[in-house]
Design a protein around this motif. Structure first.
Motif, mmCIF file in Angstrom:
data_model
loop_
_atom_site.group_PDB
_atom_site.id
_atom_site.type_symbol
_atom_site.label_atom_id
_atom_site.label_comp_id
_atom_site.label_asym_id
_atom_site.label_seq_id
_atom_site.Cartn_x
_atom_site.Cartn_y
_atom_site.Cartn_z
ATOM 1 N N ALA A 94 0.851 -1.111 -0.034
ATOM 2 C CA ALA A 94 -0.013 0.007 -0.036
ATOM 3 C C ALA A 94 0.719 1.257 0.194
ATOM 4 C CB ALA A 94 -0.964 0.002 1.163
ATOM 5 N N PRO A 95 2.004 1.390 0.494
ATOM 6 C CA PRO A 95 2.530 2.806 0.936
ATOM 7 C C PRO A 95 3.177 3.289 -0.562
ATOM 8 C CG PRO A 95 3.060 1.406 2.599
ATOM 9 C CD PRO A 95 2.438 0.548 1.733
ATOM 10 N N PRO A 96 3.786 2.223 -1.449
ATOM 11 C CA PRO A 96 4.207 2.659 -2.633
ATOM 12 C C PRO A 96 3.115 2.849 -3.630
ATOM 13 C CG PRO A 96 5.048 0.636 -2.139
ATOM 14 C CD PRO A 96 4.536 0.865 -1.161
ATOM 15 N N LEU A 97 2.330 2.072 -3.379
ATOM 16 C CA LEU A 97 1.175 2.280 -4.400
ATOM 17 C C LEU A 97 0.551 3.476 -4.158
ATOM 18 C CD1 LEU A 97 -0.024 0.517 -6.739
ATOM 19 C CD2 LEU A 97 -1.455 -0.481 -5.152
ATOM 20 N N PHE A 101 -1.950 15.056 -12.498
ATOM 21 C CA PHE A 101 -3.190 14.858 -13.535
ATOM 22 C C PHE A 101 -4.108 16.141 -13.236
ATOM 23 C CE2 PHE A 101 -7.722 14.137 -14.490
ATOM 24 C CZ PHE A 101 -7.452 13.363 -15.845
ATOM 25 N N GLU A 102 -4.341 16.516 -11.994
ATOM 26 C CA GLU A 102 -4.946 17.775 -11.857
ATOM 27 C C GLU A 102 -4.199 19.123 -12.259
ATOM 28 O OE1 GLU A 102 -5.589 17.763 -7.638
ATOM 29 O OE2 GLU A 102 -7.091 16.162 -7.826
ATOM 30 N N ASP A 155 -1.095 9.245 -5.432
ATOM 31 C CA ASP A 155 -1.264 10.652 -4.857
ATOM 32 C C ASP A 155 -0.394 11.512 -5.845
ATOM 33 O OD1 ASP A 155 -2.927 9.601 -3.029
ATOM 34 O OD2 ASP A 155 -1.337 9.642 -1.126
ATOM 35 N N GLN A 156 0.887 10.905 -6.269
ATOM 36 C CA GLN A 156 1.647 11.876 -7.123
ATOM 37 C C GLN A 156 0.984 11.874 -8.498
ATOM 38 O OE1 GLN A 156 5.376 10.474 -7.750
ATOM 39 N NE2 GLN A 156 6.185 12.133 -9.221
#
Length: 140
Positions: free
Chosen positions: A51-54, A65-66, A59-60
């Motif tokens: 989960a942490p790297p994914l 994208f935004e 999030d990055q």
């Protein structure tokens, strides 16, 4: 007298057959008992390793994208979204392969015949979750 001898011979034969079958059953049960089964808590592996790297990558990419989306057409946004999904899938596959390799290595080291998710186990098995997390930490 002849009936008694037949009866005795049949009885002895039955006893011998029973002892042979019992011996086969006991040796089979011993062989099965020697096969260790490992269990792994996949929820812990997911939470602590995958989960942490994914989530960090997600999030990055969401932030990128935004930032880029305002200047892109709908078609370009869709393509960028597809590209980001592919990158996330690549990360997930890489980390999943690392997990599978760590499970195989720990199983071999500990002489386990199989390793299954602890969610499927009601009782028994050797918990190797910590061993697998340690192996994954060494791989980094």
């Amino acid at each position: 007298m002849l009936k008694e001898r037949r009866y005795l011979a049949n009885f002895v034969g039955l006893v011998v057959l029973t002892l042979v079958l019992a011996g086969v059953f006991v040796s089979s049960a011993q062989g099965q008992a020697e096969q260790e089964i490992g269990i792994i808590n996949m929820e812990v592996i997911f939470t602590e390793y995958l989960a942490p790297p994914l989530f960090a990558a997600r999030d990055q990419m969401q932030q990128e994208f935004e930032e880029k989306a305002e200047e892109l057409s709908d078609e370009e946004k869709n393509q960028l979204f597809i590209d980001y999904q592919a990158k996330l899938e690549t990360i997930e596959i890489e980390y999943s392969n690392n997990i599978m390799n760590a499970v195989a290595k720990v199983a071999k080291t500990k002489g386990l015949s199989m390793v299954i998710d602890s969610a499927a186990v009601l009782h028994g098995g050797l918990d190797v979750t910590t061993d697998i997390l340690n192996e994954l930490a060494e791989q980094k």
